[in-house]
Design a protein around this motif. Sequence first.
Motif, PDB file in Angstrom:
ATOM      1  N   GLY A  51       0.630 -55.414  21.736  1.00  0.00           N
ATOM      2  CA  GLY A  51      -0.498 -56.316  21.522  1.00  0.00           C
ATOM      3  C   GLY A  51      -1.682 -55.640  20.862  1.00  0.00           C
ATOM      4  O   GLY A  51      -1.546 -54.572  20.262  1.00  0.00           O
ATOM      5  N   THR A  52      -2.852 -56.274  20.985  1.00  0.00           N
ATOM      6  CA  THR A  52      -4.049 -55.711  20.358  1.00  0.00           C
ATOM      7  C   THR A  52      -5.134 -55.551  21.416  1.00  0.00           C
ATOM      8  O   THR A  52      -5.124 -56.231  22.441  1.00  0.00           O
ATOM      9  CB  THR A  52      -4.607 -56.626  19.246  1.00  0.00           C
ATOM     10  OG1 THR A  52      -4.970 -57.864  19.835  1.00  0.00           O
ATOM     11  CG2 THR A  52      -3.609 -56.875  18.150  1.00  0.00           C
ATOM     12  N   ARG A  53      -6.054 -54.648  21.161  1.00  0.00           N
ATOM     13  CA  ARG A  53      -7.222 -54.514  22.029  1.00  0.00           C
ATOM     14  C   ARG A  53      -8.399 -54.077  21.183  1.00  0.00           C
ATOM     15  O   ARG A  53      -8.229 -53.605  20.051  1.00  0.00           O
ATOM     16  CB  ARG A  53      -6.961 -53.572  23.215  1.00  0.00           C
ATOM     17  CG  ARG A  53      -6.599 -52.164  22.838  1.00  0.00           C
ATOM     18  CD  ARG A  53      -6.168 -51.366  24.062  1.00  0.00           C
ATOM     19  NE  ARG A  53      -5.942 -49.984  23.665  1.00  0.00           N
ATOM     20  CZ  ARG A  53      -6.509 -48.926  24.218  1.00  0.00           C
ATOM     21  NH1 ARG A  53      -7.337 -49.082  25.231  1.00  0.00           N
ATOM     22  NH2 ARG A  53      -6.251 -47.710  23.780  1.00  0.00           N
ATOM     23  N   GLU A  54      -9.568 -54.239  21.768  1.00  0.00           N
ATOM     24  CA  GLU A  54     -10.809 -53.982  21.029  1.00  0.00           C
ATOM     25  C   GLU A  54     -11.693 -53.090  21.890  1.00  0.00           C
ATOM     26  O   GLU A  54     -11.914 -53.401  23.057  1.00  0.00           O
ATOM     27  CB  GLU A  54     -11.481 -55.342  20.824  1.00  0.00           C
ATOM     28  CG  GLU A  54     -12.690 -55.311  19.959  1.00  0.00           C
ATOM     29  CD  GLU A  54     -13.284 -56.713  19.865  1.00  0.00           C
ATOM     30  OE1 GLU A  54     -12.699 -57.590  19.210  1.00  0.00           O
ATOM     31  OE2 GLU A  54     -14.347 -56.922  20.482  1.00  0.00           O
ATOM     32  N   LEU A  55     -12.138 -51.988  21.337  1.00  0.00           N
ATOM     33  CA  LEU A  55     -12.954 -51.049  22.113  1.00  0.00           C
ATOM     34  C   LEU A  55     -14.317 -50.871  21.468  1.00  0.00           C
ATOM     35  O   LEU A  55     -14.465 -50.966  20.247  1.00  0.00           O
ATOM     36  CB  LEU A  55     -12.257 -49.685  22.200  1.00  0.00           C
ATOM     37  CG  LEU A  55     -10.883 -49.625  22.884  1.00  0.00           C
ATOM     38  CD1 LEU A  55     -10.406 -48.179  22.955  1.00  0.00           C
ATOM     39  CD2 LEU A  55     -10.919 -50.213  24.281  1.00  0.00           C
ATOM     40  N   SER A  56     -15.293 -50.573  22.308  1.00  0.00           N
ATOM     41  CA  SER A  56     -16.617 -50.204  21.789  1.00  0.00           C
ATOM     42  C   SER A  56     -16.560 -48.720  21.417  1.00  0.00           C
ATOM     43  O   SER A  56     -15.677 -47.985  21.886  1.00  0.00           O
ATOM     44  CB  SER A  56     -17.673 -50.428  22.872  1.00  0.00           C
ATOM     45  OG  SER A  56     -17.459 -49.492  23.915  1.00  0.00           O
ATOM     46  N   PRO A  57     -17.527 -48.236  20.604  1.00  0.00           N
ATOM     47  CA  PRO A  57     -17.504 -46.805  20.251  1.00  0.00           C
ATOM     48  C   PRO A  57     -17.526 -45.898  21.479  1.00  0.00           C
ATOM     49  O   PRO A  57     -16.825 -44.887  21.522  1.00  0.00           O
ATOM     50  CB  PRO A  57     -18.764 -46.646  19.395  1.00  0.00           C
ATOM     51  CG  PRO A  57     -18.949 -47.999  18.789  1.00  0.00           C
ATOM     52  CD  PRO A  57     -18.543 -48.981  19.845  1.00  0.00           C
ATOM     53  N   SER A  58     -18.310 -46.255  22.509  1.00  0.00           N
ATOM     54  CA  SER A  58     -18.368 -45.340  23.667  1.00  0.00           C
ATOM     55  C   SER A  58     -17.039 -45.342  24.430  1.00  0.00           C
ATOM     56  O   SER A  58     -16.699 -44.363  25.088  1.00  0.00           O
ATOM     57  CB  SER A  58     -19.540 -45.673  24.583  1.00  0.00           C
ATOM     58  OG  SER A  58     -19.399 -46.963  25.085  1.00  0.00           O
ATOM     59  N   GLU A  59     -16.284 -46.431  24.341  1.00  0.00           N
ATOM     60  CA  GLU A  59     -14.950 -46.434  24.967  1.00  0.00           C
ATOM     61  C   GLU A  59     -13.937 -45.690  24.098  1.00  0.00           C
ATOM     62  O   GLU A  59     -12.991 -45.100  24.602  1.00  0.00           O
ATOM     63  CB  GLU A  59     -14.463 -47.877  25.160  1.00  0.00           C
ATOM     64  CG  GLU A  59     -15.256 -48.668  26.175  1.00  0.00           C
ATOM     65  CD  GLU A  59     -14.986 -50.176  26.101  1.00  0.00           C
ATOM     66  OE1 GLU A  59     -15.131 -50.826  27.141  1.00  0.00           O
ATOM     67  OE2 GLU A  59     -14.677 -50.702  25.005  1.00  0.00           O
ATOM     68  N   PHE A  60     -14.161 -45.731  22.776  1.00  0.00           N
ATOM     69  CA  PHE A  60     -13.165 -45.177  21.845  1.00  0.00           C
ATOM     70  C   PHE A  60     -13.298 -43.667  21.663  1.00  0.00           C
ATOM     71  O   PHE A  60     -12.307 -42.936  21.693  1.00  0.00           O
ATOM     72  CB  PHE A  60     -13.293 -45.878  20.485  1.00  0.00           C
ATOM     73  CG  PHE A  60     -12.239 -45.457  19.500  1.00  0.00           C
ATOM     74  CD1 PHE A  60     -10.946 -45.964  19.577  1.00  0.00           C
ATOM     75  CD2 PHE A  60     -12.529 -44.544  18.491  1.00  0.00           C
ATOM     76  CE1 PHE A  60      -9.959 -45.567  18.673  1.00  0.00           C
ATOM     77  CE2 PHE A  60     -11.560 -44.139  17.581  1.00  0.00           C
ATOM     78  CZ  PHE A  60     -10.269 -44.651  17.678  1.00  0.00           C
TER      79      PHE A  60
END
Length: 289
Positions: free
Chosen positions: A143-152
């Motif tokens: 699937g897909t997911r979306e992260l913020s910069p601080s999570e990434f």
Amino acid sequence: MKPPAFQYLRPTSLSEAVDMLASAGEDAKVLAGGQSLVPMLNFRLLKPTALIDINRISELDFIHEDEAGLRIGALTRHRVTQTSPIIAKRFPVLTEAMQHVAHLAIRNRGTIGGSVSHADPAAELPLLMTLLNAKIKLTSKSGTRELSPSEFFLGALTTALEEGEILTEIELPYLPDNTCWGFEEFAQRSGDFAIVGAAVTLTINAGNCDECRIAVLGSETPIRIPDAERMLVGPSPSAEVVTAAAELASEAAEWNSDLHATAEFRKQLVRTLVARALKSALDRQRSGH
Ligand SMILES: Cc1cc2nc3c(=O)[nH]c(=O)nc-3n(C[C@H](O)[C@H](O)[C@H](O)COP(=O)(O)OP(=O)(O)OC[C@H]3O[C@@H](n4cnc5c(N)ncnc54)[C@H](O)[C@@H]3O)c2cc1C
């Protein structure tokens, strides 16, 4: 030196690429512009069993203006990001930062997805992702997911990308109206990686600063400095407030110490560059640019 032997796979669609990545296993690597990966292979710092070359996946190469934000495909070359009129209109701070990314030959091949995935602590694009509250979109077979910069961005050259995942696109939410910006970088030579970089935005309406963002590069990952940002919010920021915010920023992290610069030197640079970036944003606001 020459790279170690690897299997070379060249998908033409994203679904084919995620299938290949899943079957190739944990030692497979995505190959985008190759500007960081290939030197690492040649130095034998990495020994992947398979390279999944995504350069033929045209669905990853786009810049779209959506209602809520600008979507940039992972395969967008640095040169395209640097010269895009849409980016210049929506995110002039990104256009400015791109002038500092490497040299023309590297910008012709390097990609936004590659730079963000590589997460070099001295690279400009991770800094800009942090400033602009980017949404970093990842796809795998599950699937897909979306992260913020601080999570990434988890550390130097370390991200939250998991086995089998491809970074597919970056979404940059539009900045509010009346947002001015500043970008400052110190590097030893033009085109070198930054020793310290600072990027800021200020949203100013009727003389009041409604929102301030300050992002700095010089530690293991790019960081935002919320305490300094809060200092700028309120009636027309004075020169004293700018100086105090820059001082606070310089104390905000453990700055890197390496063969290019000591932590103490970086700390001084953070103070100077944050102050300059804030001043240039305020100058732009006053002059209407
Ligand atoms: C001499 C030199 C100077 C440079 N100077 C600068 C500079 O000043 N500033 C700067 O920011 N950069 C600089 N760079 C790096 C350059 O910007 C690279 O383009 C960038 O770091 C990597 O992008 P790429 O597309 O070449 O990725 P690649 O080298 O192909 O890949 C880099 C890493 O990211 C992974 N990867 C790539 N794309 C994806 C994806 N879509 N999904 C998941 N993983 C992916 C790869 O597996 C690899 O681990 C320089 C490079 C060189 C050689």
